[in-house]
Write a protein that holds these residues in place. Structure first.
Motif, PDB file in Angstrom:
ATOM      1  N   VAL A  23       0.836  -1.205   0.000  1.00 37.96           N
ATOM      2  CA  VAL A  23       0.000   0.000   0.000  1.00 37.96           C
ATOM      3  C   VAL A  23       0.868   1.252   0.000  1.00 37.96           C
ATOM      4  CG1 VAL A  23      -1.666   1.324   1.358  1.00 37.96           C
ATOM      5  CG2 VAL A  23      -1.986  -1.135   1.062  1.00 37.96           C
ATOM      6  N   VAL A  24       1.881   1.283   0.853  1.00 38.63           N
ATOM      7  CA  VAL A  24       2.750   2.453   0.933  1.00 38.63           C
ATOM      8  C   VAL A  24       3.521   2.651  -0.369  1.00 38.63           C
ATOM      9  CG1 VAL A  24       4.809   3.371   2.084  1.00 38.63           C
ATOM     10  CG2 VAL A  24       2.924   2.461   3.438  1.00 38.63           C
ATOM     11  N   THR A  25       3.967   1.561  -0.985  1.00 42.59           N
ATOM     12  CA  THR A  25       4.690   1.668  -2.256  1.00 42.59           C
ATOM     13  C   THR A  25       3.789   2.275  -3.336  1.00 42.59           C
ATOM     14  OG1 THR A  25       6.032  -0.250  -1.678  1.00 42.59           O
ATOM     15  CG2 THR A  25       5.963   0.371  -3.996  1.00 42.59           C
ATOM     16  N   LEU A  26       2.551   1.829  -3.410  1.00 39.17           N
ATOM     17  CA  LEU A  26       1.634   2.393  -4.400  1.00 39.17           C
ATOM     18  C   LEU A  26       1.311   3.845  -4.083  1.00 39.17           C
ATOM     19  CD1 LEU A  26       0.016   1.914  -6.937  1.00 39.17           C
ATOM     20  CD2 LEU A  26      -1.841   1.068  -5.513  1.00 39.17           C
ATOM     21  N   MET A  27       1.156   4.170  -2.806  1.00 38.78           N
ATOM     22  CA  MET A  27       0.886   5.559  -2.440  1.00 38.78           C
ATOM     23  C   MET A  27       2.071   6.455  -2.798  1.00 38.78           C
ATOM     24  SD  MET A  27      -1.099   5.138   1.196  1.00 38.78           S
ATOM     25  CE  MET A  27      -1.148   6.897   1.510  1.00 38.78           C
ATOM     26  N   LEU A  28       3.284   5.950  -2.622  1.00 40.20           N
ATOM     27  CA  LEU A  28       4.464   6.737  -3.024  1.00 40.20           C
ATOM     28  C   LEU A  28       4.505   6.930  -4.526  1.00 40.20           C
ATOM     29  CD1 LEU A  28       7.275   5.384  -0.679  1.00 40.20           C
ATOM     30  CD2 LEU A  28       6.301   7.678  -0.724  1.00 40.20           C
ATOM     31  N   ALA A  29       4.093   5.931  -5.283  1.00 41.89           N
ATOM     32  CA  ALA A  29       4.070   6.060  -6.738  1.00 41.89           C
ATOM     33  C   ALA A  29       3.051   7.115  -7.173  1.00 41.89           C
ATOM     34  CB  ALA A  29       3.742   4.715  -7.382  1.00 41.89           C
ATOM     35  N   LEU A  30       1.999   7.311  -6.385  1.00 42.26           N
ATOM     36  CA  LEU A  30       0.969   8.294  -6.709  1.00 42.26           C
ATOM     37  C   LEU A  30       1.156   9.610  -5.961  1.00 42.26           C
ATOM     38  CD1 LEU A  30      -2.135   5.923  -6.602  1.00 42.26           C
ATOM     39  CD2 LEU A  30      -0.978   6.812  -8.637  1.00 42.26           C
ATOM     40  N   SER A  31       2.300   9.817  -5.371  1.00 38.84           N
ATOM     41  CA  SER A  31       2.507  10.984  -4.513  1.00 38.84           C
ATOM     42  C   SER A  31       2.503  12.311  -5.275  1.00 38.84           C
ATOM     43  CB  SER A  31       3.808  10.839  -3.734  1.00 38.84           C
ATOM     44  OG  SER A  31       4.916  10.813  -4.600  1.00 38.84           O
ATOM     45  N   TYR A  32       2.518  12.294  -6.597  1.00 44.32           N
ATOM     46  CA  TYR A  32       2.419  13.544  -7.358  1.00 44.32           C
ATOM     47  C   TYR A  32       1.052  14.195  -7.151  1.00 44.32           C
ATOM     48  CZ  TYR A  32      -0.191  10.650 -10.642  1.00 44.32           C
ATOM     49  OH  TYR A  32      -1.114   9.802 -11.207  1.00 44.32           O
ATOM     50  N   ASP A  33       0.040  13.373  -6.785  1.00 42.86           N
ATOM     51  CA  ASP A  33      -1.310  13.871  -6.504  1.00 42.86           C
ATOM     52  C   ASP A  33      -1.700  13.342  -5.126  1.00 42.86           C
ATOM     53  OD1 ASP A  33      -3.900  14.740  -6.491  1.00 42.86           O
ATOM     54  OD2 ASP A  33      -4.555  13.546  -8.221  1.00 42.86           O
ATOM     55  N   LEU A  34      -1.450  14.150  -4.106  1.00 42.54           N
ATOM     56  CA  LEU A  34      -1.606  13.688  -2.728  1.00 42.54           C
ATOM     57  C   LEU A  34      -3.020  13.218  -2.388  1.00 42.54           C
ATOM     58  CD1 LEU A  34      -0.003  13.128  -0.227  1.00 42.54           C
ATOM     59  CD2 LEU A  34      -0.425  15.467   0.524  1.00 42.54           C
ATOM     60  N   PRO A  35      -4.070  13.940  -2.781  1.00 37.15           N
ATOM     61  CA  PRO A  35      -5.418  13.408  -2.486  1.00 37.15           C
ATOM     62  C   PRO A  35      -5.676  12.045  -3.140  1.00 37.15           C
ATOM     63  CG  PRO A  35      -5.570  15.727  -3.013  1.00 37.15           C
ATOM     64  CD  PRO A  35      -4.150  15.302  -3.319  1.00 37.15           C
ATOM     65  N   LEU A  36      -5.189  11.862  -4.368  1.00 35.42           N
ATOM     66  CA  LEU A  36      -5.338  10.575  -5.045  1.00 35.42           C
ATOM     67  C   LEU A  36      -4.578   9.478  -4.300  1.00 35.42           C
ATOM     68  CD1 LEU A  36      -6.245   8.839  -7.475  1.00 35.42           C
ATOM     69  CD2 LEU A  36      -4.107   9.547  -8.595  1.00 35.42           C
ATOM     70  N   ALA A  37      -3.362   9.781  -3.870  1.00 36.45           N
ATOM     71  CA  ALA A  37      -2.561   8.793  -3.136  1.00 36.45           C
ATOM     72  C   ALA A  37      -3.243   8.401  -1.828  1.00 36.45           C
ATOM     73  CB  ALA A  37      -1.166   9.357  -2.862  1.00 36.45           C
ATOM     74  N   LEU A  38      -3.767   9.375  -1.104  1.00 42.07           N
ATOM     75  CA  LEU A  38      -4.434   9.081   0.165  1.00 42.07           C
ATOM     76  C   LEU A  38      -5.735   8.318  -0.051  1.00 42.07           C
ATOM     77  CD1 LEU A  38      -3.823  12.469   1.963  1.00 42.07           C
ATOM     78  CD2 LEU A  38      -2.728  10.283   2.471  1.00 42.07           C
ATOM     79  N   ARG A  39      -6.489   8.684  -1.068  1.00 44.65           N
ATOM     80  CA  ARG A  39      -7.741   7.982  -1.365  1.00 44.65           C
ATOM     81  C   ARG A  39      -7.458   6.534  -1.782  1.00 44.65           C
ATOM     82  NH1 ARG A  39      -9.543  11.790  -4.456  1.00 44.65           N
ATOM     83  NH2 ARG A  39      -9.009  10.787  -6.415  1.00 44.65           N
ATOM     84  N   THR A  40      -6.419   6.358  -2.594  1.00 42.84           N
ATOM     85  CA  THR A  40      -6.034   5.010  -3.013  1.00 42.84           C
ATOM     86  C   THR A  40      -5.577   4.182  -1.820  1.00 42.84           C
ATOM     87  OG1 THR A  40      -5.392   5.845  -5.188  1.00 42.84           O
ATOM     88  CG2 THR A  40      -4.508   3.702  -4.536  1.00 42.84           C
ATOM     89  N   GLY A  41      -4.777   4.782  -0.943  1.00 50.59           N
ATOM     90  CA  GLY A  41      -4.347   4.084   0.267  1.00 50.59           C
ATOM     91  C   GLY A  41      -5.522   3.686   1.136  1.00 50.59           C
ATOM     92  N   GLY A  42      -6.490   4.586   1.266  1.00 48.82           N
ATOM     93  CA  GLY A  42      -7.694   4.268   2.037  1.00 48.82           C
ATOM     94  C   GLY A  42      -8.485   3.131   1.412  1.00 48.82           C
ATOM     95  N   ASN A  43      -8.605   3.161   0.094  1.00 51.94           N
ATOM     96  CA  ASN A  43      -9.332   2.086  -0.597  1.00 51.94           C
ATOM     97  C   ASN A  43      -8.638   0.740  -0.423  1.00 51.94           C
ATOM     98  OD1 ASN A  43     -11.246   3.886  -1.500  1.00 51.94           O
ATOM     99  ND2 ASN A  43     -10.306   4.163  -3.511  1.00 51.94           N
ATOM    100  N   LEU A  44      -7.316   0.733  -0.576  1.00 54.60           N
ATOM    101  CA  LEU A  44      -6.580  -0.527  -0.430  1.00 54.60           C
ATOM    102  C   LEU A  44      -6.627  -1.041   1.005  1.00 54.60           C
ATOM    103  CD1 LEU A  44      -3.527   0.186  -2.745  1.00 54.60           C
ATOM    104  CD2 LEU A  44      -5.439  -1.374  -3.168  1.00 54.60           C
ATOM    105  N   LEU A  45      -6.534  -0.137   1.967  1.00 57.74           N
ATOM    106  CA  LEU A  45      -6.628  -0.574   3.361  1.00 57.74           C
ATOM    107  C   LEU A  45      -8.030  -1.071   3.690  1.00 57.74           C
ATOM    108  CD1 LEU A  45      -4.413   1.965   5.306  1.00 57.74           C
ATOM    109  CD2 LEU A  45      -3.928  -0.408   4.749  1.00 57.74           C
ATOM    110  N   ALA A  46      -9.036  -0.511   3.054  1.00 54.78           N
ATOM    111  CA  ALA A  46     -10.400  -1.026   3.248  1.00 54.78           C
ATOM    112  C   ALA A  46     -10.497  -2.456   2.715  1.00 54.78           C
ATOM    113  CB  ALA A  46     -11.406  -0.117   2.561  1.00 54.78           C
ATOM    114  N   LEU A  47      -9.823  -2.729   1.595  1.00 49.59           N
ATOM    115  CA  LEU A  47      -9.796  -4.096   1.076  1.00 49.59           C
ATOM    116  C   LEU A  47      -9.058  -5.037   2.027  1.00 49.59           C
ATOM    117  CD1 LEU A  47      -9.173  -3.518  -2.736  1.00 49.59           C
ATOM    118  CD2 LEU A  47     -11.256  -4.342  -1.628  1.00 49.59           C
ATOM    119  N   VAL A  48      -7.964  -4.561   2.610  1.00 48.64           N
ATOM    120  CA  VAL A  48      -7.238  -5.362   3.599  1.00 48.64           C
ATOM    121  C   VAL A  48      -8.140  -5.641   4.799  1.00 48.64           C
ATOM    122  CG1 VAL A  48      -5.295  -5.341   5.226  1.00 48.64           C
ATOM    123  CG2 VAL A  48      -4.947  -4.601   2.869  1.00 48.64           C
ATOM    124  N   CYS A  49      -8.880  -4.637   5.222  1.00 51.58           N
ATOM    125  CA  CYS A  49      -9.826  -4.799   6.334  1.00 51.58           C
ATOM    126  C   CYS A  49     -10.873  -5.864   6.004  1.00 51.58           C
ATOM    127  CB  CYS A  49     -10.481  -3.456   6.643  1.00 51.58           C
ATOM    128  SG  CYS A  49     -11.662  -3.507   7.982  1.00 51.58           S
TER     129      CYS A  49
END
Length: 127
Positions: A23-49
Motif C-alpha cells: 500500500v505504501v509503495t503504491l501511495m508513493l508512486a501516486l505521490s504527485y497527486d496527494l489526495p489521489l494517493a491518500l484515497r487510493t491508500g484508504g481504498n486498499l486498506l479497506a480491502l485489507v480490512c
C-alpha cells in the motif's frame, strides 16, 4: 492463552506488514497527486480490512492445525500444543485467531477512514 494471543498477533502483523508495504509503495508512486494517493491508500486498506474480516469469519470453519499459528505454537509452546486434545486446540485457536483478526481489522479500518478524511479535506482545500 496469552501465548496463543501473542503468537496470533505475530502472525497477523507479519501478513499486515507485507500488505502495508504494498500500500505504501503504491501511495508513493501516486505521490504527485496527494489526495489521489491518500484515497487510493484508504481504498486498499479497506480491502485489507475486508480480507481480515473474511479470514475471521472463516477461522472457526478451517483446520488450524495447518496454519502458521499452529506452527508457531509448536515452535514456541510445544508442551501446550501437545497437551491439548485436537478439538480443544481447534476451539482455542479459532476463537483466539478470530478475536485478534477482528481487532486488527478494526485498527486497519480506522486508518483507512483517516486516509479518506484527510484526502477529502485536501481535495476541498485544493479544489
Amino acid at each position: 492463552m496469552d501465548m496463543m494471543r501473542t503468537l496470533a498477533d505475530h502472525s497477523i502483523r507479519r501478513a499486515l506488514s507485507f500488505a502495508g508495504l504494498g500500500v505504501v509503495t503504491l501511495m508513493l508512486a501516486l505521490s504527485y497527486d496527494l489526495p489521489l494517493a491518500l484515497r487510493t491508500g484508504g481504498n486498499l486498506l479497506a480491502l485489507v480490512c475486508l480480507g481480515l474480516l473474511f479470514a475471521a469469519w472463516r477461522a472457526p470453519r478451517r483446520n488450524l492445525r495447518r496454519s502458521e499459528l499452529w506452527s508457531l505454537l509448536l515452535e514456541h509452546a510445544a508442551p501446550l500444543a501437545r497437551s491439548l486434545p485436537a478439538a480443544e486446540a481447534q476451539r482455542l485457536m479459532s476463537s483466539t485467531l478470530r478475536q485478534r483478526l477482528v481487532w486488527h481489522a478494526d485498527s486497519v479500518g480506522r486508518v483507512a477512514l483517516a486516509l479518506w478524511v484527510v484526502a477529502m479535506l485536501l481535495a476541498l482545500v485544493n479544489g
